[in-house]
Design a protein around this motif. Sequence first.
Motif, PDB file in Angstrom:
ATOM      1  N   PRO A 164       0.480  -1.018   0.314  1.00  0.00           N
ATOM      2  CA  PRO A 164      -0.423  -0.082  -0.145  1.00  0.00           C
ATOM      3  C   PRO A 164       0.846   1.540  -0.025  1.00  0.00           C
ATOM      4  N   PHE A 165       2.464   1.002  -0.004  1.00  0.00           N
ATOM      5  CA  PHE A 165       3.059   2.537  -0.018  1.00  0.00           C
ATOM      6  C   PHE A 165       4.201   2.285  -1.171  1.00  0.00           C
ATOM      7  N   GLU A 166       4.745   3.385  -0.567  1.00  0.00           N
ATOM      8  CA  GLU A 166       6.090   3.979  -2.126  1.00  0.00           C
ATOM      9  C   GLU A 166       6.767   4.632  -0.567  1.00  0.00           C
ATOM     10  N   THR A 167       8.401   4.483  -0.859  1.00  0.00           N
ATOM     11  CA  THR A 167       9.313   4.657  -0.523  1.00  0.00           C
ATOM     12  C   THR A 167       9.368   5.990  -1.249  1.00  0.00           C
ATOM     13  N   CYS A 168      10.041   6.925   0.083  1.00  0.00           N
ATOM     14  CA  CYS A 168      10.041   8.329  -1.149  1.00  0.00           C
ATOM     15  C   CYS A 168      11.296   9.361  -0.066  1.00  0.00           C
ATOM     16  N   ASP A 169      11.863   9.773  -1.351  1.00  0.00           N
ATOM     17  CA  ASP A 169      13.482  10.676  -0.381  1.00  0.00           C
ATOM     18  C   ASP A 169      13.116  12.067  -0.371  1.00  0.00           C
ATOM     19  N   ALA A 170      14.224  12.824  -0.244  1.00  0.00           N
ATOM     20  CA  ALA A 170      14.318  13.574   0.012  1.00  0.00           C
ATOM     21  C   ALA A 170      13.531  14.808  -0.650  1.00  0.00           C
ATOM     22  N   ALA A 171      14.025  14.987  -2.091  1.00  0.00           N
ATOM     23  CA  ALA A 171      14.069  15.475  -2.978  1.00  0.00           C
ATOM     24  C   ALA A 171      12.556  15.387  -3.947  1.00  0.00           C
ATOM     25  N   THR A 172      11.305  14.422  -3.402  1.00  0.00           N
ATOM     26  CA  THR A 172       9.702  14.129  -3.845  1.00  0.00           C
ATOM     27  C   THR A 172       9.500  14.316  -2.991  1.00  0.00           C
ATOM     28  N   LEU A 173      10.071  14.694  -1.326  1.00  0.00           N
ATOM     29  CA  LEU A 173       9.156  15.305  -0.341  1.00  0.00           C
ATOM     30  C   LEU A 173       9.036  16.519  -0.470  1.00  0.00           C
ATOM     31  N   HIS A 174       9.910  17.307  -0.867  1.00  0.00           N
ATOM     32  CA  HIS A 174      10.712  18.836  -1.227  1.00  0.00           C
ATOM     33  C   HIS A 174       9.661  18.680  -2.207  1.00  0.00           C
ATOM     34  N   LYS A 175       9.533  18.643  -2.773  1.00  0.00           N
ATOM     35  CA  LYS A 175       8.740  18.959  -4.569  1.00  0.00           C
ATOM     36  C   LYS A 175       7.091  18.389  -4.382  1.00  0.00           C
ATOM     37  N   GLU A 176       6.795  16.709  -3.278  1.00  0.00           N
ATOM     38  CA  GLU A 176       5.420  17.498  -3.071  1.00  0.00           C
ATOM     39  C   GLU A 176       4.620  17.799  -1.823  1.00  0.00           C
ATOM     40  N   THR A 177       5.336  18.285  -0.640  1.00  0.00           N
ATOM     41  CA  THR A 177       4.753  18.879   0.194  1.00  0.00           C
ATOM     42  C   THR A 177       5.693  20.584   0.681  1.00  0.00           C
ATOM     43  N   GLY A 178       6.424  20.991  -0.414  1.00  0.00           N
ATOM     44  CA  GLY A 178       6.824  21.700  -0.168  1.00  0.00           C
ATOM     45  C   GLY A 178       8.026  22.565   1.364  1.00  0.00           C
ATOM     46  N   ALA A 275      -2.868  31.022  -0.812  1.00  0.00           N
ATOM     47  CA  ALA A 275      -2.621  30.406  -1.655  1.00  0.00           C
ATOM     48  C   ALA A 275      -1.144  30.303  -2.258  1.00  0.00           C
ATOM     49  N   ASP A 276      -1.554  31.795  -2.591  1.00  0.00           N
ATOM     50  CA  ASP A 276       0.216  32.246  -3.027  1.00  0.00           C
ATOM     51  C   ASP A 276       1.223  31.598  -2.588  1.00  0.00           C
ATOM     52  N   ILE A 277       1.317  31.732  -1.540  1.00  0.00           N
ATOM     53  CA  ILE A 277       2.791  30.818  -0.824  1.00  0.00           C
ATOM     54  C   ILE A 277       2.544  29.664  -0.876  1.00  0.00           C
ATOM     55  N   LEU A 278       1.663  29.084  -1.072  1.00  0.00           N
ATOM     56  CA  LEU A 278       1.824  27.488  -1.229  1.00  0.00           C
ATOM     57  C   LEU A 278       2.180  27.149  -2.417  1.00  0.00           C
ATOM     58  N   ASP A 279       1.591  27.853  -3.365  1.00  0.00           N
ATOM     59  CA  ASP A 279       1.554  27.160  -4.831  1.00  0.00           C
ATOM     60  C   ASP A 279       3.072  27.382  -5.444  1.00  0.00           C
ATOM     61  N   ARG A 280       3.739  28.798  -4.460  1.00  0.00           N
ATOM     62  CA  ARG A 280       5.186  29.008  -4.706  1.00  0.00           C
ATOM     63  C   ARG A 280       5.558  27.799  -4.446  1.00  0.00           C
ATOM     64  N   LEU A 281       5.475  27.222  -3.230  1.00  0.00           N
ATOM     65  CA  LEU A 281       6.598  25.868  -2.696  1.00  0.00           C
ATOM     66  C   LEU A 281       5.962  24.574  -3.232  1.00  0.00           C
ATOM     67  N   GLY A 282       5.332  24.888  -3.934  1.00  0.00           N
ATOM     68  CA  GLY A 282       5.057  22.994  -4.339  1.00  0.00           C
ATOM     69  C   GLY A 282       3.412  22.423  -3.893  1.00  0.00           C
ATOM     70  N   TRP A 283       2.688  22.988  -2.597  1.00  0.00           N
ATOM     71  CA  TRP A 283       2.388  22.494  -1.646  1.00  0.00           C
ATOM     72  C   TRP A 283       0.641  22.813  -2.470  1.00  0.00           C
ATOM     73  N   LYS A 284       0.254  22.297  -3.077  1.00  0.00           N
ATOM     74  CA  LYS A 284      -0.518  22.727  -3.903  1.00  0.00           C
ATOM     75  C   LYS A 284      -1.745  21.916  -4.113  1.00  0.00           C
ATOM     76  N   ASP A 285      -2.205  20.590  -3.772  1.00  0.00           N
ATOM     77  CA  ASP A 285      -3.567  19.302  -3.756  1.00  0.00           C
ATOM     78  C   ASP A 285      -3.309  19.474  -1.999  1.00  0.00           C
ATOM     79  N   GLY A 286      -4.901  18.390  -1.798  1.00  0.00           N
ATOM     80  CA  GLY A 286      -5.252  17.669  -0.092  1.00  0.00           C
ATOM     81  C   GLY A 286      -4.336  16.677   0.011  1.00  0.00           C
TER      82      GLY A 286
END
Length: 469
Positions: A164-178, A275-286
Amino acid sequence: MKKYRLAAPEICAPEQRSFWLQDAGGSVATQALVGNEETDVAIVGGGFCGLWTALRLRERDRNLKITILEADFCGSGASGRNGGQVHSWFAEIDLLEKLVGPEEARSLCNASVDAIDELAELQMSGRIDMKLRLDGWYWTASSKAQEGAWQNAEGLCAAQGIKPFETCDAATLHKETGSSASYQGIVEKHAGTVQPACLALGLRDLALSQGISIHEASPVLSLLQGETWQLSCPQGQVQAKKVVICNNAWASAIPELRRYLYVVASQVIATEPAADILDRLGWKDGKAICDSQANVLYYQRTQEGRVIFGRGSGEVAYKGLMGPEFNQSPNHGSDNKKELRRVYPELANLSVTHDWAGPVDCMVEHLPVFGEMEDAPGLFYGVGFNGTGIAQTPVAGHILASLVLGADDKWSRSGLVGLTRRTALPPEPLRYLGARVVRHAICKRNDLEIQNKKVGWINRKISELAPSA
């Protein structure tokens, strides 16, 4: 003949309500109980567990008379105050295996996945607009002490041939969570976030449409066993053949449950929209995000760009009694604000518009328990969700419905049924005094570990006295 006295909760002032409840416009929408009524099943508590139990009972018996008694309004307790994170029981599969064995552990995990599908169907059909967004649940580490916290669960899933899980590295987490605070972790893709108060209020409407009677502003003050159960409220009484206790932390008023149940506080804050700040960080969804510290962080971005940021504070209730500090912390979420700045320094200047607290019903095993009181036939209970309930309470409803209806099936035979395999806690005041000492040690250890600093031997040993599965 048994008699139980229950404690009416401390009702929140309107301005102390959670962001979720204020955003959803939550309020009393049904008549308080006045006079005398009779019912087949009375359910104490109009949160997720009580509402799902009522709906499961209705699915299985169209003629059953079902009455929900809620002290405030549906969802005003834990259901409308949490972090709004939706994930399956696969994150707790290691805990489940210890308690119920591998076969049922997998079955319960699959049932919680089915529950997420059911939530998605309710959203897509338009029956409940809970703002469900299945953009993933991220379980992360932001310090060395947190690394690999998910390995037991992940390993047991792999041993059963499931992933049920997939591994996330630092780059992925930064991209997905900002954020660069968390640098390793896993993600459960079929998971995410909801607006929990919208879900609770939607379940209320669904229950009413199914002919389930709901009395809000009707705290149950006592239960009296007789030929039927008598539930007394301030302005009336209900005679019920069977009773189900689904009132979360307030169930600790029942001595037989309080032996196993302890109540701690959580704190949550909501920021102004950004929203603008979060969008710039890359944190765009739910997506839902949490870390692995002892005072766990959990957070999400709302659709309009607020950050909901929660933390388990660990404040302990003496004898399960919950005062105003369990509605709003005296420090107004200062710990959360500090952690928000650590995880998202770019948000340091955001205003916090809402801060609230809530009691969490906990078991040593970190899993809920269901059953019928041995010396009080007809009195059932479902408690101990440990703050994880959005995808788990639909499963709880199946278990409680089978118990109430006297069915012999996989739900009534679940290893989650019964207190005999659960760990009893010390009596008061030893429990409270010990918990205060341990909590202090945990907070000190937690703060050091977040900074990757050394924890002293004495502090470590005291902190390890905390209940754990």
